[in-house]
Design a protein around this motif. Structure first.
Motif, PDB file in Angstrom:
ATOM      1  N   ALA A 429      45.522 -47.976  70.230  1.00 32.99           N
ATOM      2  CA  ALA A 429      46.347 -47.129  71.083  1.00 32.99           C
ATOM      3  C   ALA A 429      47.344 -46.324  70.248  1.00 32.99           C
ATOM      4  CB  ALA A 429      47.101 -47.993  72.100  1.00 32.99           C
ATOM      5  N   GLY A 430      47.385 -44.987  70.446  1.00 30.62           N
ATOM      6  CA  GLY A 430      48.350 -44.111  69.811  1.00 30.62           C
ATOM      7  C   GLY A 430      48.109 -43.829  68.343  1.00 30.62           C
ATOM      8  N   LEU A 431      47.106 -44.477  67.733  1.00 25.44           N
ATOM      9  CA  LEU A 431      46.900 -44.326  66.291  1.00 25.44           C
ATOM     10  C   LEU A 431      46.451 -42.919  65.917  1.00 25.44           C
ATOM     11  CD1 LEU A 431      46.921 -45.613  63.516  1.00 25.44           C
ATOM     12  CD2 LEU A 431      44.574 -46.408  63.926  1.00 25.44           C
ATOM     13  N   ALA A 432      45.701 -42.274  66.788  1.00 25.26           N
ATOM     14  CA  ALA A 432      45.224 -40.929  66.471  1.00 25.26           C
ATOM     15  C   ALA A 432      46.403 -39.967  66.331  1.00 25.26           C
ATOM     16  CB  ALA A 432      44.265 -40.444  67.556  1.00 25.26           C
ATOM     17  N   ILE A 433      47.386 -40.065  67.249  1.00 27.28           N
ATOM     18  CA  ILE A 433      48.541 -39.166  67.188  1.00 27.28           C
ATOM     19  C   ILE A 433      49.339 -39.418  65.918  1.00 27.28           C
ATOM     20  CG2 ILE A 433      50.741 -38.599  68.300  1.00 27.28           C
ATOM     21  CD1 ILE A 433      49.366 -39.226  70.992  1.00 27.28           C
ATOM     22  N   ARG A 434      49.580 -40.696  65.613  1.00 23.41           N
ATOM     23  CA  ARG A 434      50.369 -41.022  64.426  1.00 23.41           C
ATOM     24  C   ARG A 434      49.647 -40.580  63.141  1.00 23.41           C
ATOM     25  NH1 ARG A 434      50.926 -45.812  67.374  1.00 23.41           N
ATOM     26  NH2 ARG A 434      49.614 -46.994  65.903  1.00 23.41           N
ATOM     27  N   LEU A 435      48.346 -40.734  63.122  1.00 23.83           N
ATOM     28  CA  LEU A 435      47.569 -40.350  61.950  1.00 23.83           C
ATOM     29  C   LEU A 435      47.622 -38.843  61.728  1.00 23.83           C
ATOM     30  CD1 LEU A 435      45.647 -41.069  59.641  1.00 23.83           C
ATOM     31  CD2 LEU A 435      43.750 -40.943  61.283  1.00 23.83           C
ATOM     32  N   PHE A 436      47.469 -38.074  62.821  1.00 24.24           N
ATOM     33  CA  PHE A 436      47.519 -36.623  62.682  1.00 24.24           C
ATOM     34  C   PHE A 436      48.907 -36.158  62.249  1.00 24.24           C
ATOM     35  CE2 PHE A 436      43.519 -36.202  65.178  1.00 24.24           C
ATOM     36  CZ  PHE A 436      42.866 -35.315  64.336  1.00 24.24           C
ATOM     37  N   GLU A 437      49.942 -36.776  62.780  1.00 23.10           N
ATOM     38  CA  GLU A 437      51.292 -36.404  62.367  1.00 23.10           C
ATOM     39  C   GLU A 437      51.488 -36.661  60.874  1.00 23.10           C
ATOM     40  OE1 GLU A 437      53.754 -38.669  64.951  1.00 23.10           O
ATOM     41  OE2 GLU A 437      53.712 -37.171  66.578  1.00 23.10           O
ATOM     42  N   LYS A 438      51.000 -37.765  60.386  1.00 26.65           N
ATOM     43  CA  LYS A 438      51.104 -38.096  58.965  1.00 26.65           C
ATOM     44  C   LYS A 438      50.361 -37.081  58.107  1.00 26.65           C
ATOM     45  CE  LYS A 438      50.214 -41.852  55.699  1.00 26.65           C
ATOM     46  NZ  LYS A 438      49.713 -43.257  55.549  1.00 26.65           N
ATOM     47  N   LEU A 439      49.141 -36.704  58.557  1.00 23.98           N
ATOM     48  CA  LEU A 439      48.336 -35.750  57.796  1.00 23.98           C
ATOM     49  C   LEU A 439      48.979 -34.368  57.778  1.00 23.98           C
ATOM     50  CD1 LEU A 439      44.769 -36.803  59.003  1.00 23.98           C
ATOM     51  CD2 LEU A 439      45.778 -37.199  56.745  1.00 23.98           C
ATOM     52  N   LYS A 440      49.519 -33.949  58.930  1.00 22.74           N
ATOM     53  CA  LYS A 440      50.162 -32.640  59.001  1.00 22.74           C
ATOM     54  C   LYS A 440      51.403 -32.591  58.118  1.00 22.74           C
ATOM     55  CE  LYS A 440      48.514 -31.632  63.667  1.00 22.74           C
ATOM     56  NZ  LYS A 440      48.905 -31.530  65.115  1.00 22.74           N
ATOM     57  N   SER A 441      52.140 -33.686  58.080  1.00 20.88           N
ATOM     58  CA  SER A 441      53.325 -33.744  57.233  1.00 20.88           C
ATOM     59  C   SER A 441      52.946 -33.654  55.756  1.00 20.88           C
ATOM     60  CB  SER A 441      54.092 -35.054  57.486  1.00 20.88           C
ATOM     61  OG  SER A 441      55.191 -35.167  56.613  1.00 20.88           O
ATOM     62  N   ALA A 442      51.855 -34.351  55.400  1.00 26.40           N
ATOM     63  CA  ALA A 442      51.395 -34.305  54.026  1.00 26.40           C
ATOM     64  C   ALA A 442      50.956 -32.902  53.643  1.00 26.40           C
ATOM     65  CB  ALA A 442      50.236 -35.295  53.823  1.00 26.40           C
ATOM     66  N   LYS A 443      50.363 -32.198  54.569  1.00 25.47           N
ATOM     67  CA  LYS A 443      49.896 -30.832  54.302  1.00 25.47           C
ATOM     68  C   LYS A 443      51.092 -29.899  54.065  1.00 25.47           C
ATOM     69  CE  LYS A 443      47.010 -27.137  56.222  1.00 25.47           C
ATOM     70  NZ  LYS A 443      46.131 -26.749  57.373  1.00 25.47           N
ATOM     71  N   LYS A 444      52.139 -30.027  54.899  1.00 26.89           N
ATOM     72  CA  LYS A 444      53.331 -29.193  54.735  1.00 26.89           C
ATOM     73  C   LYS A 444      53.983 -29.449  53.396  1.00 26.89           C
ATOM     74  CE  LYS A 444      54.516 -28.694  59.641  1.00 26.89           C
ATOM     75  NZ  LYS A 444      55.530 -29.049  60.691  1.00 26.89           N
ATOM     76  N   ASN A 445      54.099 -30.702  53.002  1.00 27.12           N
ATOM     77  CA  ASN A 445      54.700 -31.042  51.729  1.00 27.12           C
ATOM     78  C   ASN A 445      53.902 -30.462  50.571  1.00 27.12           C
ATOM     79  OD1 ASN A 445      56.804 -32.427  52.929  1.00 27.12           O
ATOM     80  ND2 ASN A 445      55.743 -34.406  52.852  1.00 27.12           N
ATOM     81  N   ALA A 446      52.559 -30.509  50.723  1.00 29.47           N
ATOM     82  CA  ALA A 446      51.713 -29.962  49.668  1.00 29.47           C
ATOM     83  C   ALA A 446      51.919 -28.448  49.542  1.00 29.47           C
ATOM     84  CB  ALA A 446      50.243 -30.277  49.971  1.00 29.47           C
ATOM     85  N   GLN A 447      52.083 -27.775  50.682  1.00 30.03           N
ATOM     86  CA  GLN A 447      52.284 -26.332  50.658  1.00 30.03           C
ATOM     87  C   GLN A 447      53.645 -25.958  50.048  1.00 30.03           C
ATOM     88  OE1 GLN A 447      51.660 -25.529  54.827  1.00 30.03           O
ATOM     89  NE2 GLN A 447      49.472 -25.107  54.553  1.00 30.03           N
ATOM     90  N   LYS A 448      54.630 -26.829  50.224  1.00 29.64           N
ATOM     91  CA  LYS A 448      55.954 -26.590  49.654  1.00 29.64           C
ATOM     92  C   LYS A 448      56.027 -26.998  48.183  1.00 29.64           C
ATOM     93  CE  LYS A 448      58.397 -27.283  54.030  1.00 29.64           C
ATOM     94  NZ  LYS A 448      59.340 -28.173  54.754  1.00 29.64           N
ATOM     95  N   GLY A 449      54.987 -27.632  47.707  1.00 34.30           N
ATOM     96  CA  GLY A 449      54.963 -28.054  46.311  1.00 34.30           C
ATOM     97  C   GLY A 449      55.738 -29.333  46.082  1.00 34.30           C
ATOM     98  N   LEU A 450      55.998 -30.085  47.141  1.00 38.68           N
ATOM     99  CA  LEU A 450      56.764 -31.335  46.996  1.00 38.68           C
ATOM    100  C   LEU A 450      55.872 -32.471  46.499  1.00 38.68           C
ATOM    101  CD1 LEU A 450      58.940 -31.131  50.238  1.00 38.68           C
ATOM    102  CD2 LEU A 450      59.571 -30.490  47.905  1.00 38.68           C
TER     103      LEU A 450
END
Length: 450
Positions: A429-450
């Motif tokens: 339950a709810g794991l799909a939402i949490r997983l996507f949020e984690k992946l999206k955050s990782a993508k933003k950080n990668a784009q910022k060069g963090l």
């Protein structure tokens, strides 16, 4: 009277611009020399001699795949057609029947024409095949008087009157084998090319008190293949003739110009062939079968009432029983499909035996290869194979058995059993939402060069 075939296949074919010997280039998925073999087969020859030269090992290997009784003779020097025929002498030692000299690069001489030549041998010692040319060009000319063939004159050696003759020499000859070799022994090379011409045997026959005549055929039968352009033209000629033959035999071709046959394709009466179907070698389609559009068949047998395609591929060893159904994007290889059995969607069946009345679901695969060996899958009668089943061979599914969709079957399934071989589904339950949020955050950080 017994008959032998001598097929001349020693030419290099430099105008083909190829590393292959000329006679190994294909028309209707068969090497050029195979067409001469096919035409001569109706005479039930006692012996067949293939005279090879350039690339002889390759030609011999191809010949063995067609008929391992063919005798190979080698012409190591290219000294003319009479010299080429002479190379068959040892293979025909003691043979006292008629010998027919054919050419490995001339694929369209018909069985009927060869039969006519054999018939003419009843009254003449030497029979030559001629044709009336629309443009005689540089062909050798047949000089005749009534039914008598007096001599053959090569274009290079002909005078103006002889060049005006339109009856031309095909090169195909029939004579008693021993007579033929005796005449060849007397052939010289005092001519413009310095070669030993087979055509000289006509005048030599008259000098020896024997007779000669000419049998004629349509010019189209004598087409020789010397270039890629002529090879392509020959393919078109063959396909046009084969399509017409199929239509005359009661086969429906809904778009004839899009269907391509092989030399040995057999299609039965009342079969229906839809557009863009390709028949590779060794295919038999029985009466009332239907081959649907964009299907490719080779080395297979399709029984009465069966349907194939659209977009299906039948590979060597595929055997479809009566009223079997093989549908779109299905591949069958070395497998028997039982009577009334359906394999309709997106499936691979290889090295298998499937019983009558079985249904194979979409996405099913027989996993037949372990990286070294092939293994067999056996499915019984009236079985039901669920969609996306992986059958890991060797494995057996019994009569009236079922497999659940998405199963990986590694063990035998008894008659009447249901096999379920997949991991139990677990919902978090709810794991799909949490997983996507984690992946999206990782993508933003990668784009910022963090």
């Amino acid at each position: 009277m017994t008959t032998a075939l001598i097929i001349l296949a020693a030419g290099q074919g430099s105008r083909m611009n190829s590393d292959l010997p000329k006679v190994l280039h294909e028309v209707a998925n068969a090497p050029l020399f195979a067409h001469a073999l096919n035409a001569g087969a109706s005479l039930e020859p006692e012996k067949t001699v293939l005279v090879v030269g350039h690339g002889g090992d390759l030609v011999e290997a191809a010949a063995r795949k067609i008929d391992d009784t063919i005798v190979i003779a080698h012409q190591t020097e290219q000294l003319g057609t009479a010299h080429a025929v002479a190379q068959a002498r040892a293979a025909l030692a003691g043979f006292d029947g008629d010998a027919l000299v054919l050419y490995g690069d001339t694929p369209f001489v018909t069985s009927q024409t060869l039969t006519n030549m054999i018939a003419a041998r009843a009254t003449h010692d030497v029979v030559v095949l001629g044709f009336d040319a629309a443009d005689a060009g540089r062909y050798g000319r047949l000089v005749t008087s009534g039914e008598t063939l007096e001599r053959i004159v090569e274009y290079k050696d002909a005078n103006d009157a002889e060049r005006a003759i339109t009856l031309c020499n095909s090169g195909v000859v029939c004579a008693n084998a021993q007579t033929l070799f005796a005449l060849i022994d007397a052939v010289g090379n005092d001519n413009a090319s310095g070669e030993y011409y087979l055509t000289d045997i006509v005048e030599l026959a008259w000098s020896a008190g024997k007779t000669a005549t000419a049998v004629t055929c349509d010019e189209a039968e004598t087409l020789g293949i010397n270039t890629r352009v002529e090879l392509a033209r020959a393919e078109g000629i063959f396909q046009t003739a084969k399509r017409a033959e199929a239509l005359d035999n009661g086969v429906t071709l809904t778009a004839p110009e899009t269907v391509f046959f092989s030399l040995d394709t057999y299609v039965g009466r009342d079969a229906i062939i839809e557009p863009n179907v390709v028949f590779g070698p060794n295919v038999t389609v029985e009466s009332t079968a239907r081959i649907r559009a964009f299907s490719h068949l080779e080395g297979c047998h399709v029984s009465m009432g069966a349907t194939v395609g659209p977009y299906a591929r039948l590979r060597p060893g595929a055997e479809l029983s009566n009223n079997a159904h093989v549908g779109n994007f299905v591949e069958i290889k070395n497998a028997r499909i039982g009577e009334g059995t359906k394999v309709n969607h997106l499936t691979y069946i290889g090295d298998a035996d499937i019983g009558d009345g079985t249904n194979v679901g979409a996405g099913t695969i027989t996993c037949n290869y372990d990286g070294v060996f092939k293994h067999k899958t056996t499915i019984g009668r009236n079985a039901f194979i669920g969609s996306n089943t992986m059958l890991v061979a060797p494995v057996t599914v019994g009569d009236d058995a079922m497999t659940a969709s998405g199963s990986v079957i590694t063990s035998h399934v008894e008659d009447g059993a249901l096999a379920i071989a997949r991991a139990k589904q677990v919902n978090k339950a709810g794991l799909a939402i949490r997983l996507f949020e984690k992946l999206k955050s990782a993508k933003k950080n990668a784009q910022k060069g963090l």
